[in-house]
Motif scaffolding. Structure first.
Motif, PDB file in Angstrom:
ATOM      1  N   UNK A   1    -121.888  59.385 -42.735  1.00  0.00           N
ATOM      2  CA  UNK A   1    -122.574  59.966 -43.902  1.00  0.00           C
ATOM      3  C   UNK A   1    -123.964  59.340 -44.016  1.00  0.00           C
ATOM      4  N   UNK A   2    -124.061  58.093 -44.516  1.00  0.00           N
ATOM      5  CA  UNK A   2    -125.300  57.319 -44.511  1.00  0.00           C
ATOM      6  C   UNK A   2    -124.954  55.882 -44.170  1.00  0.00           C
ATOM      7  N   UNK A   3    -125.965  55.129 -43.714  1.00  0.00           N
ATOM      8  CA  UNK A   3    -125.770  53.728 -43.355  1.00  0.00           C
ATOM      9  C   UNK A   3    -126.029  52.869 -44.584  1.00  0.00           C
ATOM     10  N   UNK A   4    -125.077  52.029 -44.937  1.00  0.00           N
ATOM     11  CA  UNK A   4    -125.167  51.184 -46.124  1.00  0.00           C
ATOM     12  C   UNK A   4    -125.317  49.720 -45.728  1.00  0.00           C
ATOM     13  N   UNK A   5    -126.165  49.013 -46.472  1.00  0.00           N
ATOM     14  CA  UNK A   5    -126.316  47.585 -46.262  1.00  0.00           C
ATOM     15  C   UNK A   5    -125.390  46.761 -47.130  1.00  0.00           C
ATOM     16  N   UNK A   6    -124.860  47.359 -48.192  1.00  0.00           N
ATOM     17  CA  UNK A   6    -123.977  46.624 -49.080  1.00  0.00           C
ATOM     18  C   UNK A   6    -123.738  47.389 -50.366  1.00  0.00           C
ATOM     19  N   UNK A   7    -123.053  46.724 -51.308  1.00  0.00           N
ATOM     20  CA  UNK A   7    -122.689  47.371 -52.567  1.00  0.00           C
ATOM     21  C   UNK A   7    -122.550  46.331 -53.662  1.00  0.00           C
ATOM     22  N   UNK A   8    -122.982  46.685 -54.864  1.00  0.00           N
ATOM     23  CA  UNK A   8    -122.647  45.929 -56.069  1.00  0.00           C
ATOM     24  C   UNK A   8    -121.568  46.719 -56.799  1.00  0.00           C
ATOM     25  N   UNK A   9    -120.365  46.159 -56.955  1.00  0.00           N
ATOM     26  CA  UNK A   9    -119.263  46.952 -57.506  1.00  0.00           C
ATOM     27  C   UNK A   9    -119.375  47.260 -58.989  1.00  0.00           C
ATOM     28  N   UNK A  20    -121.914  51.083 -63.747  1.00  0.00           N
ATOM     29  CA  UNK A  20    -122.176  51.715 -62.460  1.00  0.00           C
ATOM     30  C   UNK A  20    -121.919  50.772 -61.306  1.00  0.00           C
ATOM     31  N   UNK A  21    -121.719  51.371 -60.151  1.00  0.00           N
ATOM     32  CA  UNK A  21    -121.767  50.667 -58.880  1.00  0.00           C
ATOM     33  C   UNK A  21    -123.098  51.014 -58.217  1.00  0.00           C
ATOM     34  N   UNK A  22    -123.590  50.106 -57.381  1.00  0.00           N
ATOM     35  CA  UNK A  22    -124.831  50.334 -56.652  1.00  0.00           C
ATOM     36  C   UNK A  22    -124.539  50.334 -55.164  1.00  0.00           C
ATOM     37  N   UNK A  23    -124.955  51.390 -54.481  1.00  0.00           N
ATOM     38  CA  UNK A  23    -124.874  51.464 -53.033  1.00  0.00           C
ATOM     39  C   UNK A  23    -126.265  51.200 -52.467  1.00  0.00           C
ATOM     40  N   UNK A  24    -126.388  50.174 -51.631  1.00  0.00           N
ATOM     41  CA  UNK A  24    -127.673  49.804 -51.048  1.00  0.00           C
ATOM     42  C   UNK A  24    -127.815  50.474 -49.689  1.00  0.00           C
ATOM     43  N   UNK A  25    -128.725  51.423 -49.614  1.00  0.00           N
ATOM     44  CA  UNK A  25    -128.936  52.208 -48.407  1.00  0.00           C
ATOM     45  C   UNK A  25    -129.832  51.423 -47.448  1.00  0.00           C
ATOM     46  N   UNK A  26    -129.452  51.403 -46.180  1.00  0.00           N
ATOM     47  CA  UNK A  26    -130.178  50.633 -45.178  1.00  0.00           C
ATOM     48  C   UNK A  26    -131.458  51.340 -44.765  1.00  0.00           C
ATOM     49  N   UNK A  39    -133.258  42.102 -46.000  1.00  0.00           N
ATOM     50  CA  UNK A  39    -132.220  42.424 -45.025  1.00  0.00           C
ATOM     51  C   UNK A  39    -131.963  43.921 -44.916  1.00  0.00           C
ATOM     52  N   UNK A  40    -132.455  44.674 -45.900  1.00  0.00           N
ATOM     53  CA  UNK A  40    -132.260  46.126 -45.883  1.00  0.00           C
ATOM     54  C   UNK A  40    -133.404  46.862 -45.200  1.00  0.00           C
ATOM     55  N   UNK A  41    -134.457  46.169 -44.792  1.00  0.00           N
ATOM     56  CA  UNK A  41    -135.626  46.839 -44.239  1.00  0.00           C
ATOM     57  C   UNK A  41    -135.356  47.530 -42.899  1.00  0.00           C
ATOM     58  N   UNK A  42    -134.677  46.903 -41.941  1.00  0.00           N
ATOM     59  CA  UNK A  42    -134.458  47.589 -40.663  1.00  0.00           C
ATOM     60  C   UNK A  42    -133.582  48.831 -40.832  1.00  0.00           C
ATOM     61  N   UNK A  45    -129.015  47.656 -38.705  1.00  0.00           N
ATOM     62  CA  UNK A  45    -128.780  46.225 -38.831  1.00  0.00           C
ATOM     63  C   UNK A  45    -127.303  45.940 -38.619  1.00  0.00           C
ATOM     64  N   UNK A  46    -127.007  44.739 -38.175  1.00  0.00           N
ATOM     65  CA  UNK A  46    -125.620  44.331 -37.993  1.00  0.00           C
ATOM     66  C   UNK A  46    -124.939  44.146 -39.345  1.00  0.00           C
ATOM     67  N   UNK A  47    -123.646  44.343 -39.361  1.00  0.00           N
ATOM     68  CA  UNK A  47    -122.888  44.146 -40.596  1.00  0.00           C
ATOM     69  C   UNK A  47    -123.045  45.326 -41.526  1.00  0.00           C
ATOM     70  N   UNK A  48    -123.340  45.030 -42.772  1.00  0.00           N
ATOM     71  CA  UNK A  48    -123.450  46.102 -43.746  1.00  0.00           C
ATOM     72  C   UNK A  48    -122.089  46.532 -44.250  1.00  0.00           C
TER      73      UNK A  48
END
Length: 220
Positions: A1-9, A20-26, A39-42, A45-48
């Protein structure tokens, strides 16, 4: 769908009036010196966070959360954003978006699906490329600003500032420019460098900045 770097639940501050929850898009094409999510600029990225894991979390939190914010990075950098937002909206969530406005075409596409927008106004036009590290972004950002204002969607424009980013007189010029464009809701976030003691001349006058806005907040 989309590449995510992380999430705030869970957050109460990233989507006004909503749990709300926050989805951090890479990914982000700009290189602002004060970026707090480098870390979200590239774009890759590894992980996410796997989209499937975020999807599972949101399905389990239906009825407990009001909304989901797509943040970044820069969410509109990814072509799958529309599908991702539409998918989450079908779950029953209200949708917020944080964007710097560098891709007005993709912003226009997702606007009908949004309930709230946080638009980062990086700088006055003449300082825009200096702040973002990229040429020609001011034109796209201005187009996105007008898209947001014309949409009728609830929004907040916000600017991160300190005197080493661009000078104080230019911040006052930006306030007048935004008001002339019809912006009613603006927030200025003072960015303080570690170890740097602000000079009195670096401190803006919140009353002067906010004089022409219906809603204004100085976050010093």
């Amino acid at each position: 769908m989309i590449r995510l770097g992380g999430m705030t639940p869970l957050t109460t501050i990233d989507f006004p009036g909503k749990l709300a929850a926050v989805l951090f898009v890479q990914g982000c094409p700009w290189r602002c010196s004060y970026c707090h999510n480098p870390e979200l600029l590239p774009a890759r990225a590894e992980g996410g966070l796997a989209w499937e894991d975020a999807d599972d979390f949101l399905r389990r939190r239906r009825g407990l959360l009001d909304g989901v914010v797509f943040s970044g990075g820069e969410p509109t950098v990814q072509s799958g954003l529309y599908r991702a937002i539409a998918h989450v909206r079908r779950m029953g969530y209200r949708i917020g978006l944080h964007t710097g406005g560098m891709y007005p075409g993709r912003l226009r596409q997702v606007l009908p699906l949004l309930d709230w927008i946080g638009l980062d106004v990086k700088a006055p036009e003449r300082f825009h490329s200096t702040v973002t590290g990229r040429k020609h972004g001011a034109v796209q950002a201005r187009e996105s600003l007008h898209l947001v204002l014309d949409s009728g969607i609830d929004y907040e424009c916000r600017t991160t500032w300190h005197a080493d980013v661009f000078p104080l007189p230019a911040l006052y010029e930006l306030a007048d420019d935004l008001a002339d464009c019809g912006v009613a809701n603006w927030a200025v976030q003072a960015c303080r460098e570690t170890g740097r003691i602000p000079h009195p001349d670096d401190r803006p006058d919140p009353a002067r900045l906010g004089a022409r806005f219906s809603r204004f907040e100085f976050r010093g």
